[in-house]
Design an enzyme around this catalytic site. Structure first.
Site, PDB file in Angstrom:
ATOM      1  N   GLU A  91       0.826  -1.200   0.000  1.00 17.28           N
ATOM      2  CA  GLU A  91       0.000   0.000   0.000  1.00 17.28           C
ATOM      3  C   GLU A  91       0.858   1.246   0.000  1.00 17.28           C
ATOM      4  O   GLU A  91       1.968   1.258   0.559  1.00 17.28           O
ATOM      5  CB  GLU A  91      -0.949   0.059   1.212  1.00 17.28           C
ATOM      6  CG  GLU A  91      -2.235  -0.722   1.057  1.00 17.28           C
ATOM      7  CD  GLU A  91      -2.147  -2.093   1.667  1.00 17.28           C
ATOM      8  OE1 GLU A  91      -3.102  -2.870   1.525  1.00 17.28           O
ATOM      9  OE2 GLU A  91      -1.111  -2.398   2.282  1.00 17.28           O
ATOM     10  N   THR A  92       0.300   2.293  -0.608  1.00 14.21           N
ATOM     11  CA  THR A  92       0.834   3.642  -0.504  1.00 14.21           C
ATOM     12  C   THR A  92      -0.291   4.531   0.002  1.00 14.21           C
ATOM     13  O   THR A  92      -1.437   4.425  -0.446  1.00 14.21           O
ATOM     14  CB  THR A  92       1.345   4.148  -1.867  1.00 14.21           C
ATOM     15  OG1 THR A  92       2.465   3.356  -2.262  1.00 14.21           O
ATOM     16  CG2 THR A  92       1.772   5.603  -1.792  1.00 14.21           C
TER      17      THR A  92
END
Length: 308
Positions: free
Chosen positions: A67-68
């Site tokens: 994830e970002t």
């Protein structure tokens, strides 16, 4: 960031700046570890007001982490920010390790203290402190809940994991647990079986996508008289074989333990994750019998730029 606020929370001023995924500044942190070689890497974009969904997805795909996180609006004085999460494949409603990473990144910029994140699942409060020269963050989840998983749900997952029913821990029955998103919880009796995880990526992906599960949270209880666990989290729906530290699953797992009646007094649970991947992570989960919210604590450290 230049933003304005309203009663509904922070909102961005119009910004016509053009940006591509290659020009956006992405901070890289490893969450739930004091060592950048451990923990779960997360991208953090602190100035994402001008980015649309496709740009954020492109950034997450370029970064390649599970994830970002993107800060799409903020009020620095009020310490309140709007936060969205993207895996390389799609937007994710909530991500614990990217929340911890973002909190540490913001605390590094504006000082420690309490932060408030407006996320797709609701308000998430995060307290930050400095200990031993490192910033530690504690997120408070949305109210958790958990219910038994039907056998018809469990059997296809066991086939995809190449596990048998008798390898599961009878004292920790399968549940679907929620702590911002849904996770199937399966407890295995043998630490060796957990370490030897080798699953059918495509089959598990299809099952999880059908049921809307973010991860399958696989755990092993270290001793019958302790609530300390080893965990592994397959994440094929995010395009990642496995997460080395999953704060959202840890929050959901805290709700699971509470639903089983194992939380009779305030206590702290230690989850050791990522060890079998070579990225050891430590997640600390604080529970109270009268509070459905779960507090998940961990550190985050900057991942050095290999080009420097």
């Amino acid at each position: 960031m230049t933003t304005q606020t309203s009663a509904a929370g922070p909102s961005p001023l119009p910004d016509t700046t053009l940006a591509t995924s290659d020009t956006i500044d992405v901070l890289r942190y490893s969450a739930f570890s004091a060592d950048p070689a451990g923990g779960n890497p997360a991208g953090v974009v602190l100035d994402a007001e001008a980015l649309d969904d496709q740009q954020m997805l492109a950034v997450a795909a370029r970064v390649g982490y599970s994830e970002t996180a993107f800060v799409t609006a903020g009020d620095t004085e009020a310490r309140r920010y709007r936060l969205r999460y993207f895996s390389p494949r799609a937007e994710v409603a909530f991500c614990g390790h990217a929340t911890i990473a973002t909190a540490v990144a913001l605390a590094s910029r504006t000082g420690t203290g309490e932060l408030l994140f407006d996320t797709p699942v609701g308000e998430i409060r995060v307290g930050t402190t400095t200990e031993g020269g490192l910033i530690r963050a504690t997120l408070t989840s949305v109210p958790t809940h958990s219910h038994p998983a039907e056998e018809t749900l469990v059997e296809p997952v066991l086939r995809a994991l190449r596990w048998s029913r008798d390898e599961l821990d009878a004292d920790l029955p399968p549940h679907v647990a929620f702590g911002g998103n849904d996770h199937l919880v399966l407890a295995v009796r043998s630490r060796e079986r957990l370490a030897a995880l080798d699953y059918d990526f495509d089959a598990l992906h299809d099952i999880m996508r059908h049921h809307g599960w973010t991860t399958v949270h696989l755990v092993h209880r270290q001793a019958p008289d302790r609530l300390d666990f080893h965990a592994r989290d397959p994440f094929p729906v995010g395009g990642v074989v496995e997460d080395p530290a999953t704060g959202a699953a840890a929050a959901a797992f805290g709700g699971y333990l509470r639903a089983l009646g194992l939380v009779t007094e305030p206590l702290r649970v230690h989850i050791r994750q990522g060890e079998d991947m070579g990225r050891p992570s430590d997640l600390y989960v604080d529970l109270h019998p009268d509070d459905p919210r779960v507090r998940v604590t961990g550190q985050a450290v900057v991942i050095p730029d290999p080009g420097q």
